[in-house]
Design a protein around this motif. Structure first.
Motif, mmCIF file in Angstrom:
data_model
loop_
_atom_site.group_PDB
_atom_site.id
_atom_site.type_symbol
_atom_site.label_atom_id
_atom_site.label_comp_id
_atom_site.label_asym_id
_atom_site.label_seq_id
_atom_site.Cartn_x
_atom_site.Cartn_y
_atom_site.Cartn_z
ATOM 1 N N UNK A 104 0.836 -1.198 0.000
ATOM 2 C CA UNK A 104 0.000 0.000 0.000
ATOM 3 C C UNK A 104 0.869 1.245 0.000
ATOM 4 N N UNK A 105 0.429 2.266 -0.740
ATOM 5 C CA UNK A 105 1.166 3.523 -0.815
ATOM 6 C C UNK A 105 0.193 4.679 -0.677
ATOM 7 N N UNK A 106 0.607 5.693 0.075
ATOM 8 C CA UNK A 106 -0.156 6.916 0.218
ATOM 9 C C UNK A 106 0.690 8.071 -0.305
ATOM 10 N N UNK A 107 0.091 8.897 -1.161
ATOM 11 C CA UNK A 107 0.735 10.124 -1.620
ATOM 12 C C UNK A 107 -0.071 11.288 -1.060
ATOM 13 N N UNK A 108 0.573 12.148 -0.292
ATOM 14 C CA UNK A 108 -0.090 13.316 0.279
ATOM 15 C C UNK A 108 0.328 14.537 -0.534
ATOM 16 N N UNK A 109 -0.659 15.180 -1.151
ATOM 17 C CA UNK A 109 -0.386 16.316 -2.031
ATOM 18 C C UNK A 109 -0.665 15.937 -3.472
ATOM 19 N N UNK A 110 -1.768 16.457 -4.031
ATOM 20 C CA UNK A 110 -2.224 16.036 -5.364
ATOM 21 C C UNK A 110 -1.862 17.035 -6.451
#
Length: 327
Positions: free
Chosen positions: A161-167
């Motif tokens: 699982x990966x989370x990217x904060x800032x779109x």
């Protein structure tokens, strides 16, 4: 030649400048397209501390070779991508194969004049053939390579699982290449408009606002916020045994509780710029149809039009994913 000059913060002028002189070990290029970066908006707004005005901005460059390269890699007429990180070649980082963090790095459009003009002369080693791409795609390679570099640095594995904060563009690039690497990706932002834009580009990525986020922790967390408070808070989103990758760089001090860091046995990774292999990975993914180029290119203008359009986009970046200037 014509060039777009940021004379001072808040002022852009289309000017006539001499064409650059030839230089040994360099190649002359005719610029075809320039991606407008967050750095360019910061320069226009006056928020780039390490910059002397006036400055020709532009470091996301697609160009056409006007001569053969001496090493035979590039022929006159070839479309090329420019690596804008001009390095010293002799510092410790350069000697160990990490020119992306050269101790004396000079970035086109930041530390020296860049590509918002008709012609540039750059080191041959910084030019890569954009085989099979058009100018729009080629102008996007550099910013996407930053996200790709961060994903490669993270060593995430397929199925994790990966989370990217800032779109924004960098976060969107990280989410894209984490997905290509086989991770189950969530993209998070405070702006519903920005997330809606990203969802249209990356339909296979879960998009959620920070306000609606749950307590889930992730194997790999990427910060692309450019906000020191978000960067400091991001450790709590990392699963035990996970990695925290900082794509953002801001003025300020990272600060989080040591017990939280240690109980996770977390890995903290800084990711700066990109390497040639990242550029080539992006171009390969583009050629394979894995990058939605036309969806990412939300806005376009000309060199003349950019003097008016860039300030408008700087004031309303929530509706812009990637704007390009076509010369």
């Amino acid at each position: 030649m014509q060039a777009l000059l940021c004379t001072e913060p808040g002022r852009l002028d289309v000017v006539q400048r001499p064409r650059p002189e030839d230089k040994a070990g360099h190649i002359r290029l005719r610029v075809e397209a320039i991606g407008i970066c967050g750095t360019d908006y910061h320069i226009y707004d006056g928020n780039q501390p390490f910059l002397a005005y006036p400055r020709v901005m532009g470091h996301e460059l697609a160009a056409r070779a006007l001569q053969d390269s001496a090493d035979g890699r590039i022929a006159s007429g070839d479309l090329v991508v420019v690596n804008p990180y001009i390095t010293c070649g002799i510092c410790h980082a350069c000697r160990i194969g990490k020119p992306n963090c050269c101790e004396a790095i000079g970035v086109l459009g930041v530390h020296r004049d860049g590509g918002m003009c008709e012609e540039i002369v750059v080191p041959e080693a910084n030019v890569y053939a954009a085989t099979g791409l058009d100018a729009t795609a080629a102008a996007m390679v550099e910013f996407l390579a930053i996200g790709a570099h961060g994903v490669r640095r993270s060593r995430l594995v397929a199925g994790s699982t990966a989370l990217v904060v800032g779109a924004g563009p960098i976060g969107m690039g990280a989410a894209l290449f984490a997905h290509v690497a086989g991770a189950r990706v969530t993209l998070r932002d405070t702006s519903p408009d920005r997330l809606a834009l990203a969802q249209g580009i990356l339909p296979d990525v879960i998009c959620q606002t920070v306000a609606n986020a749950g307590p889930e922790a992730f194997d790999t967390v990427f910060d692309a916020t450019g906000n020191i408070n978000a960067m400091n808070a991001g450790l709590t989103l990392v699963a035990h045994g996970g990695s925290y990758v900082l794509l953002s760089v801001v003025k300020g001090d990272l600060s989080f509780p040591d017990p939280e860091f240690h109980k996770r046995e977390a890995t903290l990774i800084a990711s700066r710029n990109a390497l040639e292999e990242d550029f080539r990975h992006v171009m390969d993914c583009m050629a394979r149809g894995l990058v939605p180029v036309e969806a990412i290119a939300t806005h376009r203008t000309t060199l003349d039009g950019a003097a008016t359009d860039l300030p408008k986009w700087a004031a309303d970046r929530g509706t812009v994913m990637k704007a390009l200037i076509h010369v």
